[in-house]
Design an enzyme around this catalytic site. Structure first.
Site, PDB file in Angstrom:
ATOM      1  N   ILE A   1       0.914  -1.150   0.000  1.00 58.27           N
ATOM      2  CA  ILE A   1       0.000   0.000   0.000  1.00 58.27           C
ATOM      3  C   ILE A   1       0.949   1.194   0.000  1.00 58.27           C
ATOM      4  CG2 ILE A   1      -1.763   1.285   1.234  1.00 58.27           C
ATOM      5  CD1 ILE A   1      -2.785  -1.341   2.408  1.00 58.27           C
ATOM      6  N   PRO A   2       1.157   1.801  -1.170  1.00 60.45           N
ATOM      7  CA  PRO A   2       2.290   2.715  -1.380  1.00 60.45           C
ATOM      8  C   PRO A   2       2.154   4.116  -0.781  1.00 60.45           C
ATOM      9  CG  PRO A   2       0.975   2.587  -3.358  1.00 60.45           C
ATOM     10  CD  PRO A   2       0.363   1.624  -2.378  1.00 60.45           C
ATOM     11  N   CYS A   3       2.142   4.192   0.544  1.00 67.06           N
ATOM     12  CA  CYS A   3       2.060   5.492   1.210  1.00 67.06           C
ATOM     13  C   CYS A   3       3.310   6.335   0.946  1.00 67.06           C
ATOM     14  CB  CYS A   3       1.817   5.317   2.705  1.00 67.06           C
ATOM     15  SG  CYS A   3       3.010   4.272   3.544  1.00 67.06           S
ATOM     16  N   HIS A   4       4.400   5.706   0.511  1.00 65.45           N
ATOM     17  CA  HIS A   4       5.612   6.464   0.190  1.00 65.45           C
ATOM     18  C   HIS A   4       5.420   7.353  -1.033  1.00 65.45           C
ATOM     19  CE1 HIS A   4       5.948   2.728  -2.187  1.00 65.45           C
ATOM     20  NE2 HIS A   4       6.619   3.462  -3.066  1.00 65.45           N
TER      21      HIS A   4
END
Length: 158
Positions: free
Chosen positions: A120-123
């Site tokens: 889950i690409p919160c970056h």
């Protein structure tokens, strides 16, 4: 809940999950975290897909996820998964996508509580001015992941 530790270019990741799906992927900095010799079957696909990602052979993950959080947090995490590989969005754009520009702080808070790093690409969420705002895994990892996903082309010397 099964647990495994895998080694990656950004350090050791702790994977947790069960038959319901992957519950967390967290960065570990403790020296006593040892890479797992045997990956539980419930986590094998996640470990393999993360390995493929870091080898540059995967841009999207196809895993059953089961993060724990509020309905709003889960909505934010679902929205994060819509950010394409190599692209970024801002916290303000995220709030707008969620339907209310005023939820920017709540969206940023939910982003920071994402329990499934990388997948889950919160970056991929940055400040409106392009700054690398906070990241639970550390800004050095956020910078590494963003550069890995969108490397700058070599500039001409002449």
């Amino acid at each position: 809940m099964k647990t495994a530790f895998i080694n990656t270019p950004v350090g050791i990741l702790e994977l947790k999950g069960d038959a319901e799906g992957l519950a967390s992927v967290l960065f570990k900095d403790e020296e006593n975290d040892v890479v797992s010799e045997k990956i539980p079957k419930e986590l094998k696909d996640a470990a393999l897909q993360l390995q493929e990602y870091f080898e540059g052979n995967r841009k999207e993950f196809n895993l059953k996820l089961s993060p724990e959080g509020t309905d709003f947090q889960k909505r934010v995490w679902e929205e994060l998964q819509e950010i394409p590989f190599g692209k970024t969005t801002s916290y303000q754009q995220m709030a707008n996508t969620l339907g209310d520009p005023k939820v920017i702080r709540a969206a940023a808070s939910a982003n920071g509580k994402n329990p499934i790093s990388i997948i889950i690409p919160c970056h991929r969420v940055i400040g409106s001015d392009g700054s690398l705002t906070g990241y639970a895994g550390g800004l050095h990892r956020k910078k590494w992941l963003l550069e890995f996903e969108n490397p700058s082309p070599q500039q001409s010397l002449f």
